[in-house]
Motif scaffolding. Structure first.
Motif, short mmCIF file in Angstrom:
data_model
loop_
_atom_site.label_atom_id
_atom_site.label_comp_id
_atom_site.label_asym_id
_atom_site.label_seq_id
_atom_site.Cartn_x
_atom_site.Cartn_y
_atom_site.Cartn_z
N LEU A 1 -36.25 88.54 77.90
CA LEU A 1 -36.44 87.27 78.59
C LEU A 1 -35.13 86.60 78.99
O LEU A 1 -35.05 85.97 80.04
N PHE A 2 -34.10 86.73 78.16
CA PHE A 2 -32.89 85.94 78.36
C PHE A 2 -31.64 86.79 78.51
O PHE A 2 -30.59 86.45 77.99
N SER A 3 -31.74 87.89 79.22
CA SER A 3 -30.52 88.70 79.41
C SER A 3 -30.07 88.68 80.85
O SER A 3 -30.74 88.32 81.74
#
Length: 101
Positions: A99-101
């Protein structure tokens, strides 16, 4: 009364608070939370898993309420909603890099 669940074998008291609410506002807010959180969990995990993720924490909340607050009446689906929120948070943590890369 918590003793009715065990002594009188009224096990329906574990499930009935999920459908009872303490007024129209309480009912509306619980249904709104179930609409948004429940639909997200159902889309990602399916109906059966969402059902279990709702019912098990709801019954667990009723049991804890009966143990720690035996003189009070427990109503609402808050335990089940918190179970669904926990499933959403678990999904976020498990897929953090995705999700947060």
């Amino acid at each position: 009364q918590a003793n009715l669940i065990v002594n009188e074998k009224e096990f329906w008291r574990l499930f009935s608070p999920m459908g009872l609410h303490a007024g129209a506002i309480h009912f509306f807010l619980n249904m709104l939370a179930l609409w948004f959180v429940g639909s997200a969990v159902e889309k990602s995990h399916g109906f059966c898993s969402a059902f279990v993720l709702f019912v098990v924490p709801a019954v667990g909340g009723t049991i804890l309420s009966a143990i720690f607050l035996p003189a009070f009446v427990s109503v609402g689906a808050s335990g089940g909603i918190f179970g669904l929120i926990g499933a959403c948070l678990s999904d976020i943590l498990m897929n953090w890099r995705l999700l947060f890369s």
